[in-house]
Scaffold this motif. Structure first.
Motif, mmCIF file in Angstrom:
data_model
loop_
_atom_site.group_PDB
_atom_site.id
_atom_site.type_symbol
_atom_site.label_atom_id
_atom_site.label_comp_id
_atom_site.label_asym_id
_atom_site.label_seq_id
_atom_site.Cartn_x
_atom_site.Cartn_y
_atom_site.Cartn_z
ATOM 1 N N THR A 65 -36.302 53.388 -22.581
ATOM 2 C CA THR A 65 -37.508 54.175 -22.871
ATOM 3 C C THR A 65 -38.764 53.372 -22.568
ATOM 4 O O THR A 65 -39.713 53.884 -21.973
ATOM 5 C CB THR A 65 -37.510 54.644 -24.341
ATOM 6 O OG1 THR A 65 -36.333 55.400 -24.578
ATOM 7 C CG2 THR A 65 -38.732 55.481 -24.649
ATOM 8 N N LEU A 66 -38.783 52.104 -22.957
ATOM 9 C CA LEU A 66 -39.948 51.255 -22.674
ATOM 10 C C LEU A 66 -40.142 51.075 -21.169
ATOM 11 O O LEU A 66 -41.264 51.118 -20.675
ATOM 12 C CB LEU A 66 -39.808 49.906 -23.372
ATOM 13 C CG LEU A 66 -40.026 49.937 -24.884
ATOM 14 C CD1 LEU A 66 -39.493 48.668 -25.533
ATOM 15 C CD2 LEU A 66 -41.497 50.141 -25.211
ATOM 16 N N ARG A 67 -39.045 50.887 -20.435
ATOM 17 C CA ARG A 67 -39.151 50.717 -18.977
ATOM 18 C C ARG A 67 -39.636 51.995 -18.306
ATOM 19 O O ARG A 67 -40.451 51.957 -17.397
ATOM 20 C CB ARG A 67 -37.812 50.276 -18.390
ATOM 21 C CG ARG A 67 -37.539 48.790 -18.567
ATOM 22 C CD ARG A 67 -36.285 48.349 -17.838
ATOM 23 N NE ARG A 67 -35.075 48.801 -18.486
ATOM 24 C CZ ARG A 67 -34.529 48.218 -19.549
ATOM 25 N NH1 ARG A 67 -35.088 47.168 -20.076
ATOM 26 N NH2 ARG A 67 -33.410 48.683 -20.067
ATOM 27 N N ARG A 68 -39.125 53.151 -18.740
ATOM 28 C CA ARG A 68 -39.593 54.425 -18.179
ATOM 29 C C ARG A 68 -41.074 54.643 -18.478
ATOM 30 O O ARG A 68 -41.806 55.181 -17.659
ATOM 31 C CB ARG A 68 -38.808 55.604 -18.779
ATOM 32 C CG ARG A 68 -37.629 56.053 -17.980
ATOM 33 C CD ARG A 68 -37.077 57.386 -18.447
ATOM 34 N NE ARG A 68 -36.957 57.541 -19.882
ATOM 35 C CZ ARG A 68 -35.912 57.154 -20.614
ATOM 36 N NH1 ARG A 68 -34.895 56.552 -20.034
ATOM 37 N NH2 ARG A 68 -35.886 57.357 -21.916
ATOM 38 N N THR A 69 -41.507 54.218 -19.625
ATOM 39 C CA THR A 69 -42.883 54.432 -20.053
ATOM 40 C C THR A 69 -43.862 53.499 -19.349
ATOM 41 O O THR A 69 -44.932 53.925 -18.945
ATOM 42 C CB THR A 69 -43.002 54.241 -21.582
ATOM 43 O OG1 THR A 69 -42.154 55.178 -22.220
ATOM 44 C CG2 THR A 69 -44.423 54.434 -22.064
ATOM 45 N N PHE A 84 -40.032 44.963 -24.346
ATOM 46 C CA PHE A 84 -38.680 45.004 -24.898
ATOM 47 C C PHE A 84 -38.189 43.586 -25.168
ATOM 48 O O PHE A 84 -37.680 43.292 -26.254
ATOM 49 C CB PHE A 84 -37.730 45.735 -23.944
ATOM 50 C CG PHE A 84 -36.315 45.754 -24.439
ATOM 51 C CD1 PHE A 84 -35.933 46.639 -25.436
ATOM 52 C CD2 PHE A 84 -35.377 44.879 -23.926
ATOM 53 C CE1 PHE A 84 -34.633 46.652 -25.920
ATOM 54 C CE2 PHE A 84 -34.071 44.890 -24.386
ATOM 55 C CZ PHE A 84 -33.700 45.776 -25.393
ATOM 56 N N ASP A 85 -38.347 42.689 -24.185
ATOM 57 C CA ASP A 85 -37.898 41.306 -24.357
ATOM 58 C C ASP A 85 -38.635 40.619 -25.511
ATOM 59 O O ASP A 85 -38.021 39.945 -26.334
ATOM 60 C CB ASP A 85 -38.096 40.504 -23.069
ATOM 61 C CG ASP A 85 -37.152 40.943 -21.952
ATOM 62 O OD1 ASP A 85 -36.148 41.631 -22.238
ATOM 63 O OD2 ASP A 85 -37.443 40.609 -20.786
ATOM 64 N N LEU A 86 -39.953 40.789 -25.572
ATOM 65 C CA LEU A 86 -40.737 40.184 -26.652
ATOM 66 C C LEU A 86 -40.311 40.710 -28.019
ATOM 67 O O LEU A 86 -40.254 39.953 -28.990
ATOM 68 C CB LEU A 86 -42.231 40.474 -26.464
ATOM 69 C CG LEU A 86 -42.993 39.646 -25.461
ATOM 70 C CD1 LEU A 86 -44.396 40.202 -25.272
ATOM 71 C CD2 LEU A 86 -43.050 38.197 -25.912
ATOM 72 N N SER A 87 -40.038 41.995 -28.083
ATOM 73 C CA SER A 87 -39.711 42.598 -29.372
ATOM 74 C C SER A 87 -38.334 42.187 -29.886
ATOM 75 O O SER A 87 -38.042 42.377 -31.058
ATOM 76 C CB SER A 87 -39.789 44.117 -29.273
ATOM 77 O OG SER A 87 -38.733 44.647 -28.497
#
Length: 117
Positions: free
Chosen positions: A74-78, A87-90
């Protein structure tokens, strides 16, 4: 035909995807309270919110926290590469910050060190 476009943190047209009062409550909330606030927000909206918050220096850490409630796809699509980085940081372990404190007890001198013979 609709054209999907990924978000960028420096996109001036990017507007906050949630109401300002939600952002205010997120800023004031502790981590557990933030999770509670985010429960009713759809994942795609949370991903856009994470990008929006991450793009502002004073809400950078909150953006990472919001990103932790989203999956990588979802993050990559956004937000493409930014979403991937979020995503990696989170998923990294949280490190407590020590704002306003000094560590090491050493002094920094801009004039260099003095040597005595």
């Amino acid at each position: 035909m609709t054209q999907d476009r990924t978000l960028s943190i420096d996109d001036p047209a990017l507007e906050c995807p949630v109401a300002p009062d939600v952002v205010g409550r997120l800023i004031k909330a502790d981590p557990e309270g933030a999770v509670f606030l985010l429960e009713g927000i759809p994942e795609a909206t949370r991903a856009r919110l994470a990008v929006w918050l991450y793009g502002r220096s004073h809400t950078h850490a909150i953006g990472v926290r919001v990103a932790s409630t989203c999956d990588g796809a979802t993050l990559r699509r956004t937000a493409g590469v930014v979403g991937n980085a979020l995503f990696d940081l989170s998923r990294r372990p949280q490190v407590a910050t020590s704002q306003g404190t000094r560590s090491g007890g050493g002094r920094i001198s801009l004039g260099g060190s003095l040597r005595r013979a």
